[in-house]
Design a protein around this motif. Structure first.
Motif, PDB file in Angstrom:
ATOM      1  N   ASP A 165       4.057  20.918  18.720  1.00 21.22           N
ATOM      2  CA  ASP A 165       2.963  20.258  19.555  1.00 21.22           C
ATOM      3  C   ASP A 165       3.356  20.821  21.033  1.00 21.22           C
ATOM      4  N   LEU A 166       4.772  20.654  21.471  1.00 21.06           N
ATOM      5  CA  LEU A 166       5.227  20.826  22.693  1.00 21.06           C
ATOM      6  C   LEU A 166       4.742  22.493  23.132  1.00 21.06           C
ATOM      7  N   VAL A 167       4.915  23.424  22.180  1.00 13.72           N
ATOM      8  CA  VAL A 167       4.634  24.658  22.669  1.00 13.72           C
ATOM      9  C   VAL A 167       3.334  24.921  22.444  1.00 13.72           C
ATOM     10  N   ARG A 168       2.345  24.335  21.762  1.00 12.34           N
ATOM     11  CA  ARG A 168       0.986  24.408  21.635  1.00 12.34           C
ATOM     12  C   ARG A 168       0.313  23.850  22.987  1.00 12.34           C
ATOM     13  N   ASP A 169       1.072  22.679  23.435  1.00 12.82           N
ATOM     14  CA  ASP A 169       0.449  21.920  24.869  1.00 12.82           C
ATOM     15  C   ASP A 169       0.787  22.941  25.937  1.00 12.82           C
ATOM     16  N   THR A 170       1.960  23.511  25.985  1.00 13.58           N
ATOM     17  CA  THR A 170       2.485  24.382  26.866  1.00 13.58           C
ATOM     18  C   THR A 170       1.476  25.811  26.945  1.00 13.58           C
ATOM     19  N   THR A 171       1.437  26.417  26.021  1.00  9.97           N
ATOM     20  CA  THR A 171       0.519  27.591  25.963  1.00  9.97           C
ATOM     21  C   THR A 171      -0.994  27.337  26.083  1.00  9.97           C
ATOM     22  N   GLY A 172      -1.452  26.063  25.723  1.00  7.75           N
ATOM     23  CA  GLY A 172      -2.755  25.510  25.931  1.00  7.75           C
ATOM     24  C   GLY A 172      -2.906  25.398  27.305  1.00  7.75           C
ATOM     25  N   ARG A 173      -1.902  25.280  28.385  1.00  8.20           N
ATOM     26  CA  ARG A 173      -2.038  24.917  29.554  1.00  8.20           C
ATOM     27  C   ARG A 173      -1.839  26.596  30.294  1.00  8.20           C
ATOM     28  N   GLY A 174      -1.898  27.465  29.450  1.00  6.30           N
ATOM     29  CA  GLY A 174      -1.978  28.965  29.956  1.00  6.30           C
ATOM     30  C   GLY A 174      -0.489  29.425  30.311  1.00  6.30           C
ATOM     31  N   VAL A 175       0.553  28.582  30.016  1.00  6.37           N
ATOM     32  CA  VAL A 175       1.879  29.058  30.062  1.00  6.37           C
ATOM     33  C   VAL A 175       2.276  30.172  28.954  1.00  6.37           C
ATOM     34  N   GLU A 176       2.579  31.214  29.263  1.00  4.07           N
ATOM     35  CA  GLU A 176       3.242  32.122  28.404  1.00  4.07           C
ATOM     36  C   GLU A 176       4.386  32.039  27.781  1.00  4.07           C
ATOM     37  N   VAL A 177       4.518  31.756  26.718  1.00  2.00           N
ATOM     38  CA  VAL A 177       6.285  31.457  25.935  1.00  2.00           C
ATOM     39  C   VAL A 177       6.355  32.655  25.086  1.00  2.00           C
ATOM     40  N   ARG A 178       7.496  33.337  25.498  1.00  3.24           N
ATOM     41  CA  ARG A 178       8.083  34.323  24.755  1.00  3.24           C
ATOM     42  C   ARG A 178       9.346  34.159  24.310  1.00  3.24           C
ATOM     43  N   ARG A 179       9.718  34.653  23.176  1.00  5.39           N
ATOM     44  CA  ARG A 179      11.204  34.798  22.629  1.00  5.39           C
ATOM     45  C   ARG A 179      11.524  35.890  22.266  1.00  5.39           C
ATOM     46  N   ALA A 180      12.861  36.269  22.542  1.00  8.90           N
ATOM     47  CA  ALA A 180      13.587  37.626  22.019  1.00  8.90           C
ATOM     48  C   ALA A 180      14.700  37.313  21.498  1.00  8.90           C
ATOM     49  N   ARG A 181      14.954  38.064  20.370  1.00 10.52           N
ATOM     50  CA  ARG A 181      16.091  37.905  19.641  1.00 10.52           C
ATOM     51  C   ARG A 181      16.928  39.132  19.198  1.00 10.52           C
ATOM     52  N   ILE A 182      18.263  39.475  19.881  1.00 13.01           N
ATOM     53  CA  ILE A 182      18.870  40.306  19.498  1.00 13.01           C
ATOM     54  C   ILE A 182      19.629  40.063  18.294  1.00 13.01           C
ATOM     55  N   VAL A 183      19.375  41.020  17.220  1.00 20.95           N
ATOM     56  CA  VAL A 183      20.195  40.782  15.603  1.00 20.95           C
ATOM     57  C   VAL A 183      20.796  42.009  15.615  1.00 20.95           C
ATOM     58  N   SER A 184      22.016  41.757  14.868  1.00 24.34           N
ATOM     59  CA  SER A 184      22.716  42.668  14.080  1.00 24.34           C
ATOM     60  C   SER A 184      21.975  43.127  12.864  1.00 24.34           C
ATOM     61  N   GLU A 185      22.216  44.493  12.412  1.00 20.30           N
ATOM     62  CA  GLU A 185      21.713  45.002  11.287  1.00 20.30           C
ATOM     63  C   GLU A 185      22.746  45.589  10.354  1.00 20.30           C
ATOM     64  N   PRO A 186      22.899  45.383   9.161  1.00 15.31           N
ATOM     65  CA  PRO A 186      21.805  44.377   8.304  1.00 15.31           C
ATOM     66  C   PRO A 186      21.913  43.053   8.886  1.00 15.31           C
ATOM     67  N   ILE A 187      20.544  42.234   8.559  1.00 12.00           N
ATOM     68  CA  ILE A 187      20.760  41.024   9.225  1.00 12.00           C
ATOM     69  C   ILE A 187      21.421  39.980   8.461  1.00 12.00           C
ATOM     70  N   SER A 188      22.022  38.963   9.317  1.00 10.29           N
ATOM     71  CA  SER A 188      22.674  37.649   8.516  1.00 10.29           C
ATOM     72  C   SER A 188      21.740  36.913   7.747  1.00 10.29           C
ATOM     73  N   GLU A 189      22.346  36.216   6.755  1.00 10.67           N
ATOM     74  CA  GLU A 189      21.548  35.150   6.088  1.00 10.67           C
ATOM     75  C   GLU A 189      20.819  34.221   7.082  1.00 10.67           C
ATOM     76  N   TYR A 190      21.359  33.897   8.199  1.00 11.29           N
ATOM     77  CA  TYR A 190      20.714  32.985   9.085  1.00 11.29           C
ATOM     78  C   TYR A 190      19.545  33.541   9.835  1.00 11.29           C
ATOM     79  N   VAL A 191      19.587  35.018  10.308  1.00 15.23           N
ATOM     80  CA  VAL A 191      18.701  35.627  10.780  1.00 15.23           C
ATOM     81  C   VAL A 191      17.626  35.781   9.889  1.00 15.23           C
ATOM     82  N   GLN A 192      17.811  35.875   8.628  1.00 16.63           N
ATOM     83  CA  GLN A 192      16.734  36.159   7.648  1.00 16.63           C
ATOM     84  C   GLN A 192      15.889  34.672   7.748  1.00 16.63           C
ATOM     85  N   PHE A 193      16.792  33.725   7.768  1.00 17.11           N
ATOM     86  CA  PHE A 193      16.293  32.324   7.909  1.00 17.11           C
ATOM     87  C   PHE A 193      15.164  32.300   9.002  1.00 17.11           C
ATOM     88  N   GLU A 194      15.511  32.634  10.168  1.00 20.53           N
ATOM     89  CA  GLU A 194      14.819  32.757  11.470  1.00 20.53           C
ATOM     90  C   GLU A 194      13.400  33.439  11.089  1.00 20.53           C
TER      91      GLU A 194
END
Length: 170
Positions: free
Chosen positions: A54-83
């Protein structure tokens, strides 16, 4: 009543952008959602993480750009697979843009050693984890020079990173 997390306050006041850089291959080893996923119980993030959605939807709904970048090791970890598995129904469905950068493609980038958010290119919110990935705290800084450096680091990662729809984990 518990106080609202600082990140939530910063989301609510953001006017233009919220950038998040993640650099770890494991977070919160005791997280019940992660452990449930590992046990094969693939839950619906829309139910579990409704407040953040809801917070992200409200934020982007106001025109705010929300970007997420993830640096990951490969082969990916089990946790990164979850993400990866919860990114489409969680982050993207809520309005975030998400990209993945294999660690082998980061040579030459200068990236801070801690994950961070940058709001409106002015406020940095550092996220700190211990060696096992357990979140241990955060720190806000309003230093414009540091914010500029973090935005530059984020943008350099973003430019090399692969959009979620195109990234195929190995």
């Amino acid at each position: 009543m518990t106080a609202e997390p600082l990140a939530f306050q910063l989301f609510r006041s953001a006017q233009h952008s919220a950038l998040h850089l993640e650099t770890r291959d494991l977070y919160e080893p005791d997280d019940p959602d992660w452990n449930e996923w590992k046990a094969g119980n693939h839950f619906d993030p829309a139910e579990r993480w409704q407040t953040f959605h809801d917070l992200v939807r409200d934020t982007t709904g106001r025109g705010v750009e929300v970007r997420r970048a993830r640096i990951v090791s490969e082969p990916i970890s089990e946790y990164v697979q979850f993400e990866y598995d919860v990114t489409e129904p969680h982050n993207i469905a809520a309005g975030e843009q998400v990209r993945w950068l294999p660690r082998k493609l980061t040579a030459g980038l200068l990236v801070p050693p801690n994950d961070f958010w940058v709001f409106d290119e002015q406020v940095v919110l550092w996220n700190f984890c211990d060696g096992n990935g357990t979140w241990v705290g955060e720190e806000r800084t309003d230093d414009p020079g540091l914010a500029k450096l973090c935005v530059a680091a984020f943008d350099a990662v973003w430019d090399r990173a692969i959009p979620h729809a195109e990234y195929k984990p190995s």
